[in-house]
Design an enzyme around this catalytic site. Structure first.
Site, PDB file in Angstrom:
ATOM      1  N   CYS A 240      -4.717-110.900 138.185  1.00 58.88           N
ATOM      2  CA  CYS A 240      -3.779-109.937 137.610  1.00 58.88           C
ATOM      3  C   CYS A 240      -3.006-109.193 138.678  1.00 58.88           C
ATOM      4  O   CYS A 240      -1.849-108.802 138.461  1.00 58.88           O
ATOM      5  CB  CYS A 240      -4.521-108.964 136.698  1.00 58.88           C
TER       6      CYS A 240
ATOM      7  N   VAL B  27     -16.880-110.656 117.915  1.00 61.13           N
ATOM      8  CA  VAL B  27     -17.675-109.745 118.742  1.00 61.13           C
ATOM      9  C   VAL B  27     -16.804-108.649 119.359  1.00 61.13           C
ATOM     10  O   VAL B  27     -17.117-107.469 119.257  1.00 61.13           O
ATOM     11  CB  VAL B  27     -18.425-110.523 119.851  1.00 61.13           C
ATOM     12  N   GLY B  28     -15.718-109.038 120.007  1.00 66.33           N
ATOM     13  CA  GLY B  28     -14.894-108.053 120.692  1.00 66.33           C
ATOM     14  C   GLY B  28     -14.332-106.993 119.769  1.00 66.33           C
ATOM     15  O   GLY B  28     -14.437-105.785 120.045  1.00 66.33           O
TER      16      GLY B  28
ATOM     17  N   GLU C 287       4.316-111.857 133.118  1.00 66.79           N
ATOM     18  CA  GLU C 287       3.160-112.456 133.779  1.00 66.79           C
ATOM     19  C   GLU C 287       2.994-113.913 133.342  1.00 66.79           C
ATOM     20  O   GLU C 287       2.899-114.206 132.153  1.00 66.79           O
ATOM     21  CB  GLU C 287       1.893-111.661 133.449  1.00 66.79           C
TER      22      GLU C 287
ATOM     23  N   GLY D 264     -19.422-114.042 122.736  1.00 70.80           N
ATOM     24  CA  GLY D 264     -18.806-114.467 121.488  1.00 70.80           C
ATOM     25  C   GLY D 264     -17.304-114.360 121.550  1.00 70.80           C
ATOM     26  O   GLY D 264     -16.717-114.044 122.588  1.00 70.80           O
TER      27      GLY D 264
ATOM     28  N   LYS E 148     -19.578-107.773 126.440  1.00 68.80           N
ATOM     29  CA  LYS E 148     -19.048-108.960 125.799  1.00 68.80           C
ATOM     30  C   LYS E 148     -18.214-109.735 126.831  1.00 68.80           C
ATOM     31  O   LYS E 148     -17.090-109.360 127.161  1.00 68.80           O
ATOM     32  CB  LYS E 148     -18.179-108.602 124.592  1.00 68.80           C
TER      33      LYS E 148
ATOM     34  N   GLU F 188      -7.456-102.347 132.017  1.00 69.80           N
ATOM     35  CA  GLU F 188      -6.893-103.004 133.197  1.00 69.80           C
ATOM     36  C   GLU F 188      -6.228-104.276 132.692  1.00 69.80           C
ATOM     37  O   GLU F 188      -6.912-105.223 132.300  1.00 69.80           O
ATOM     38  CB  GLU F 188      -7.986-103.285 134.225  1.00 69.80           C
TER      39      GLU F 188
ATOM     40  N   GLY G 193     -13.408-112.994 120.501  1.00 71.39           N
ATOM     41  CA  GLY G 193     -12.804-111.684 120.324  1.00 71.39           C
ATOM     42  C   GLY G 193     -12.856-111.208 118.888  1.00 71.39           C
ATOM     43  O   GLY G 193     -13.118-110.029 118.622  1.00 71.39           O
TER      44      GLY G 193
END
Length: 465
Positions: free
Chosen positions: A275, A202-203, A372, A197, A166, A241, A199
Site C-alpha cells: 500500500c 466473519v468480517g 491504486e 473466514g 480475522k 489503513e 468478509g
C-alpha cells in the site's frame, strides 16, 4: 498446514466448512483454513470480553512480559513462518524473511517496549489515565499477513485490549502459526481469538459487533468505508489503513539514476502489492526521457520467478483475479495513450506472474496515475519545479506515503512538509517500525507503529484534583 478449526477462549474448536489455501506460484494447495460463521464471531467476542478485565488489569510490564514470551516462541519458529508466508503469499523468500517475518518480530518487540513506558500523565492538578478501550477486532489483509497482524496485535495487547483476529481467507496460515505460538507462550485464554473466514460471514459481523470496542482494519478504501460505517453504529473506535498512490519526487540536484532505481525497487516490492509503494515517479521535465529510460531498463532487469529462489525479486500476484485486474488496468492505460518503457513480457508458464511495467506519457490526472493498481506498475511524470511536483503529488485522493530525493536537506524538508501524506522518506531513509505510520484523506486515519499505535487502543480518563 491443514486446519478446520478456530481459536476461541484458549481452545481449538472445529468448524463445518473449510477452503483451500492456494500457492499463487504454481496453483498447488498448500493448506486449508476454517471458514468461521457469525456464531463463531459471537463466541470469540464473548471469550475476549470475559478475558478483558483480568488482562487489562495487569501492569503494562506484565503485559510486556507476555509479548516478550510470544516473540521468543515466534523467533524459534521463524523459518517455518518464512516458508508458510512464501507459500501463501507468493512473495520472494528474501522479501518475506526481511519485510514479512523479521519486521513483524521487530514490531512485537517494539510494542512490548512501549508497553513498559505506559504511565499516567500529570498535567497541572489533573492525572490522565490511558486505559484499554475493550475488545479489539483486528481485520488483516492478504499482502503482508504476518506483518499486518503484528502492527495491530502488539499494540492492542500492550494497551490492555483483548483481541479477535480475522485474517484474509487467502493467506491465513501465518495467523494460525501466531495463534499456536500464543498458546505455547502461555497467553491467557481468550486474550487472542482467531476466526478466519470471508468478509461477509466473519468480517462484517465482527466489525459491527456490539461487544467490540475498537476496530483496526487494513485493506482497500472501498471496504474501509463499509467497516467505518458498520463500526460507528456501536460508536466503536476505528483505525483504518487503506490504499495509497504514493509519489517519489526527484529534484534537479540529485543523482537521477540512484533515485530512479530506488523508486523502481520500492514500487515493485512484494510484486507491487504494497500500500505504501512508490508508484508515481515525478522528475524534472528536462530529465524525463532519461528517467523513463533508466526506470524501464531497471524494471526489465528484475528477476521474476520462483519465490523460493533467493535471487528472485518479484514473485506472482496473489491470485488470478488480482492478475486479471492489474492486466486490465495496464491495458486500459495503454489504450488511453500510455507509453510502455519496459520491453520484457515473458513470465513462468504456471502461476499468477506479471513482469514489472513502467508507463509514461499520461496526464497526472489519468486513472493509472491517480488510482491504486496494486501491482508492479510505475507511472512517470515530468514536473516544472518543486511547486508543481508537490501539486501533482497531492492531486490524488490518497495520502499514505511518499519520498523526496534531494541533495539539500532544507529543500527536501520544505517539500516533504507540504505533502499531504502520512509518511515521507528522504533519500535513502528506510521504513522504521518505531515511527508512526498511517494515512491522510482516502488512505484512512489512525496510526500504527511507535507509541502512537498504543493510543489507538486506549481511552483517556482525566482525574481532576
Amino acid at each position: 498446514m491443514r486446519r478446520d478449526d478456530v481459536l476461541i477462549g484458549g481452545s481449538w474448536r472445529p468448524v463445518s466448512s473449510t477452503t483451500d489455501v492456494v500457492n499463487p506460484a504454481d496453483g498447488s494447495v498448500v493448506g486449508t483454513t476454517a471458514l468461521a460463521t457469525r456464531h463463531d464471531v459471537d463466541a470469540a467476542v464473548a471469550a475476549a470480553g470475559s478475558a478483558l478485565p483480568a488482562w487489562s488489569e495487569l501492569t503494562p510490564g506484565e503485559r510486556a512480559a507476555h509479548l516478550d514470551r510470544l516473540v521468543e516462541v515466534l523467533e524459534g519458529d521463524a523459518e517455518r513462518l518464512v516458508d508458510l508466508t512464501v507459500a501463501e503469499v507468493g512473495a520472494p523468500i528474501t522479501t518475506v524473511r526481511r519485510w514479512h517475518v523479521h519486521a513483524a518480530l521487530d514490531v512485537l518487540r517494539s510494542a512490548a517496549d512501549h508497553a513498559r513506558l505506559l504511565a499516567h500523565e500529570r498535567r497541572g492538578s489533573a492525572v490522565l489515565l490511558r486505559r484499554a478501550t475493550g475488545v479489539a477486532a483486528l481485520v488483516t489483509p492478504w499482502n503482508y499477513p504476518l506483518f499486518q497482524l503484528a502492527t495491530k496485535l502488539g499494540p492492542a495487547l500492550a494497551a490492555g485490549c483483548t483481541v479477535v483476529h480475522k485474517p484474509s481467507e487467502l493467506t491465513p496460515l501465518s495467523a494460525y502459526a501466531v495463534a499456536e505460538a500464543a498458546l505455547v507462550a502461555g497467553l491467557p485464554a481468550g486474550v487472542l481469538n482467531l476466526v478466519p473466514g470471508t468478509g461477509a460471514d466473519v468480517g462484517a459481523p465482527l466489525v459491527a459487533h456490539p461487544g467490540v470496542g475498537v476496530v483496526s482494519f487494513t485493506g482497500s478504501t472501498e471496504v474501509g468505508r463499509q467497516v467505518a460505517g458498520a463500526a460507528v453504529t456501536n460508536l466503536a473506535r476505528v483505525s483504518l489503513e487503506l490504499g495509497g498512490k504514493s509519489s517519489s519526487i526527484v529534484t534537479d540536484d540529485v543523482d537521477l539514476e540512484h533515485a530512479v532505481r530506488a523508486t523502481v525497487e520500492s514500487c515493485m516490492l512484494n510484486s507491487g502489492q504494497t500500500c505504501s509503494a512508490l508508484t508515481r515517479l515525478l522528475v524534472p521535465a528536462d530529465r524525463l526521457d532519461d528517467a523513463v529510460r533508466i526506470a524501464g531498463a531497471h524494471a526489465d532487469a528484475m528477476a521474476v520467478g520462483d519465490p523460493t529462489d533467493p535471487d528472485t525479486e518479484l514473485g506472482p500476484l496473489v491470485s488470478a483475479a488480482q492478475l486479471e485486474r492489474v492486466d486490465a488496468l495496464v491495458a486500459a492505460a495503454v489504450a488511453r495513450g500510455a507509453h510502455v518503457a519496459t520491453r520484457r513480457t515473458e513470465t513462468p508458464a504456471v502461476g499468477h506472474y506479471r513482469r514489472p511495467v513502467v508507463l509514461s506519457g499520461l496526464a497526472p490526472d489519468d486513472p493509472a496515475s491517480c488510482e491504486e493498481i496494486f501491482g508492479p506498475v510505475l507511472v512517470v511524470h515530468g514536473t516544472r519545479d518543486d511547486d508543481h511536483a508537490v501539486s501533482v503529488a497531492n492531486a490524488t485522493r490518497y495520502g499514505l506515503s511518499g519520498a523526496v530525493w534531494c541533495d539539500d536537506d532544507d529543500r527536501a524538508f520544505a517539500i516533504a512538509a507540504r505533502l499531504q501524506t502520512g509518511q515521507v522518506l528522504v533519500n535513502d531513509a528506510e521504513f522504521s517500525v518505531e515511527s508512526p505510520f498511517g494515512g491522510w484523506k482516502h488512505s484512512g486515519f489512525g496510526r500504527e507503529l511507535g507509541p502512537e499505535a498504543l493510543h489507538e487502543f486506549t481511552e483517556l480518563t482525566t482525574v481532576q484534583f
